[in-house]
Motif scaffolding. Structure first.
Motif, mmCIF file in Angstrom:
data_model
loop_
_atom_site.group_PDB
_atom_site.id
_atom_site.type_symbol
_atom_site.label_atom_id
_atom_site.label_comp_id
_atom_site.label_asym_id
_atom_site.label_seq_id
_atom_site.Cartn_x
_atom_site.Cartn_y
_atom_site.Cartn_z
ATOM 1 N N HIS A 29 -6.167 -3.721 4.710
ATOM 2 C CA HIS A 29 -7.616 -3.663 4.624
ATOM 3 C C HIS A 29 -8.173 -2.270 4.452
ATOM 4 C CE1 HIS A 29 -9.220 -7.688 6.367
ATOM 5 N NE2 HIS A 29 -7.482 -7.927 5.921
ATOM 6 N N HIS A 30 -7.782 -1.168 4.726
ATOM 7 C CA HIS A 30 -7.911 -0.008 4.724
ATOM 8 C C HIS A 30 -7.045 0.965 4.079
ATOM 9 C CE1 HIS A 30 -11.138 -1.054 7.380
ATOM 10 N NE2 HIS A 30 -10.639 -1.548 8.256
ATOM 11 N N ASN A 31 -6.229 0.687 3.439
ATOM 12 C CA ASN A 31 -5.100 1.375 2.807
ATOM 13 C C ASN A 31 -4.402 2.793 3.357
ATOM 14 O OD1 ASN A 31 -3.845 1.423 0.190
ATOM 15 N ND2 ASN A 31 -5.187 3.203 -0.504
ATOM 16 N N HIS A 32 -4.313 2.479 4.733
ATOM 17 C CA HIS A 32 -3.833 3.492 5.518
ATOM 18 C C HIS A 32 -3.468 2.808 7.030
ATOM 19 C CE1 HIS A 32 -7.910 4.100 7.298
ATOM 20 N NE2 HIS A 32 -7.327 4.512 8.364
ATOM 21 N N LEU A 33 -2.406 3.259 7.535
ATOM 22 C CA LEU A 33 -2.063 2.918 8.651
ATOM 23 C C LEU A 33 -3.205 3.239 9.757
ATOM 24 C CD1 LEU A 33 1.827 3.244 8.721
ATOM 25 C CD2 LEU A 33 0.345 0.942 8.829
ATOM 26 N N PRO A 34 -3.387 2.618 11.106
ATOM 27 C CA PRO A 34 -4.786 3.044 11.787
ATOM 28 C C PRO A 34 -4.135 3.885 13.055
ATOM 29 C CG PRO A 34 -3.504 0.891 12.567
ATOM 30 C CD PRO A 34 -2.918 1.207 11.165
ATOM 31 N N CYS A 40 0.838 -1.225 0.077
ATOM 32 C CA CYS A 40 0.076 0.000 0.005
ATOM 33 C C CYS A 40 0.982 1.160 0.126
ATOM 34 C CB CYS A 40 -1.088 -0.057 1.158
ATOM 35 S SG CYS A 40 -2.150 -1.313 1.084
ATOM 36 N N GLY A 41 1.896 1.493 -0.827
ATOM 37 C CA GLY A 41 2.623 2.286 -0.831
ATOM 38 C C GLY A 41 3.857 2.538 -0.049
ATOM 39 N N TYR A 42 3.890 1.570 1.028
ATOM 40 C CA TYR A 42 5.112 1.446 2.054
ATOM 41 C C TYR A 42 6.281 0.445 1.599
ATOM 42 C CZ TYR A 42 2.058 4.493 5.230
ATOM 43 O OH TYR A 42 1.311 5.428 5.840
ATOM 44 N N ASP A 43 7.274 1.066 1.506
ATOM 45 C CA ASP A 43 8.241 -0.043 1.321
ATOM 46 C C ASP A 43 8.313 -1.057 2.856
ATOM 47 O OD1 ASP A 43 11.042 -1.471 1.539
ATOM 48 O OD2 ASP A 43 11.480 0.025 0.009
ATOM 49 N N ILE A 44 8.595 -2.201 2.437
ATOM 50 C CA ILE A 44 8.546 -3.110 3.320
ATOM 51 C C ILE A 44 9.582 -2.825 4.491
ATOM 52 C CG2 ILE A 44 10.018 -5.217 2.350
ATOM 53 C CD1 ILE A 44 6.842 -5.628 4.654
ATOM 54 N N ARG A 99 9.079 -1.840 12.709
ATOM 55 C CA ARG A 99 8.622 -0.453 13.129
ATOM 56 C C ARG A 99 6.931 -0.452 13.511
ATOM 57 N NH1 ARG A 99 12.244 0.489 9.383
ATOM 58 N NH2 ARG A 99 14.132 1.790 9.864
ATOM 59 N N VAL A 100 6.260 -1.496 12.814
ATOM 60 C CA VAL A 100 4.867 -1.515 13.052
ATOM 61 C C VAL A 100 4.457 -2.699 13.632
ATOM 62 C CG1 VAL A 100 4.277 0.505 11.531
ATOM 63 C CG2 VAL A 100 4.220 -2.127 10.576
ATOM 64 N N HIS A 120 7.287 -8.818 15.675
ATOM 65 C CA HIS A 120 6.153 -8.399 14.685
ATOM 66 C C HIS A 120 6.765 -8.664 13.233
ATOM 67 C CE1 HIS A 120 2.710 -7.364 17.060
ATOM 68 N NE2 HIS A 120 3.436 -7.025 18.054
ATOM 69 N N ALA A 121 8.122 -8.264 13.171
ATOM 70 C CA ALA A 121 8.720 -8.345 11.881
ATOM 71 C C ALA A 121 8.251 -9.560 10.869
ATOM 72 C CB ALA A 121 10.153 -8.126 11.870
ATOM 73 N N GLY A 122 8.402 -10.802 11.376
ATOM 74 C CA GLY A 122 8.156 -11.870 10.764
ATOM 75 C C GLY A 122 6.658 -12.188 10.457
ATOM 76 N N PHE A 123 5.618 -11.389 11.251
ATOM 77 C CA PHE A 123 4.220 -11.552 10.650
ATOM 78 C C PHE A 123 4.375 -10.508 9.704
ATOM 79 C CE2 PHE A 123 1.351 -13.518 14.079
ATOM 80 C CZ PHE A 123 2.293 -14.306 14.634
ATOM 81 N N VAL A 124 4.821 -9.307 9.826
ATOM 82 C CA VAL A 124 4.473 -8.369 8.683
ATOM 83 C C VAL A 124 5.145 -8.745 7.509
ATOM 84 C CG1 VAL A 124 5.748 -6.088 8.105
ATOM 85 C CG2 VAL A 124 4.723 -6.587 10.297
#
Length: 190
Positions: free
Chosen positions: A59-64, A38-42, A48-49, A181-185
């Motif tokens: 799902h929503h095309n923006h970070l919450p 969605c426009g963000y480099d992995i 970081r998230v 979280h990195a592995g999940f991301v």
């Protein structure tokens, strides 16, 4: 008598140059070593998230914002419980079953217990997606423990997805920081 036939073209290997689908979710720029969600480099996201933030992004095309993240975490936590029939299937699978076969089988079985399986409305599809996102780690952890002869633990609704998964795997409640979280991301959009 000889017949000269042109050589048959050799088939290409893999999917290089094949477009499987057009999507706004991700862009693979293999020649540059880049994966974009969605426009963000992995590389901007991993470490970081949280997993939940990436789920929201996809799902929503923006970070919450905080409220959206809190609501998503509650929805995921309340969607983790597996039907008893699926747990029974997981427990009865042979211990040497390849994990991906076990996960595929259990996920397919979830459809047999889905009372909204024939509802194709967008709202129902979104809820099914949330349930799958919440349940796939549970299925994975349950099979891991079952094949080791260990008891299956109840998901902990106070834990995020990564921390809950780690708890269900090893039985210890540890804080899942951004690194865990990195592995999940990295797997969420695959």
């Amino acid at each position: 008598m000889t017949h000269d036939h042109p050589a048959a073209p050799s088939p290409t290997k893999g999917l290089e140059g094949v477009i499987a689908a057009n999507t706004r979710l991700s862009d693979v720029q293999g020649d540059l070593g880049k994966l974009i969600y969605c426009g963000y480099d992995i590389d901007e996201l991993a470490g970081r998230v949280t997993f939940e933030e990436v789920v929201h992004l996809l799902h929503h095309n923006h970070l919450p914002n905080r409220k959206e993240l809190h609501e998503l975490k509650e929805r995921l936590a309340s969607s983790r419980e597996l039907p008893a029939g699926v747990v029974k299937i997981i427990k009865t699978l042979p211990k040497d079953t390849p994990p991906m076969h076990a996960i595929r089988t259990a996920i397919s079985a979830l459809g047999c217990f889905d009372t909204s399986c024939d509802d194709s409305s967008m709202d129902a599809q979104r809820q099914k997606a949330i349930r799958l996102i919440a349940r796939i780690p549970i299925v994975t952890a349950y099979f891991h423990r079952a094949r080791q002869g260990k008891s299956l633990l109840e998901p902990d609704p106070s834990l995020g997805e990564a921390a809950n998964f780690l708890y269900l795997i090893d039985g210890e409640k540890t804080f899942a920081g951004k690194g865990e979280h990195a592995g999940f991301v990295l797997r969420v959009a695959r």
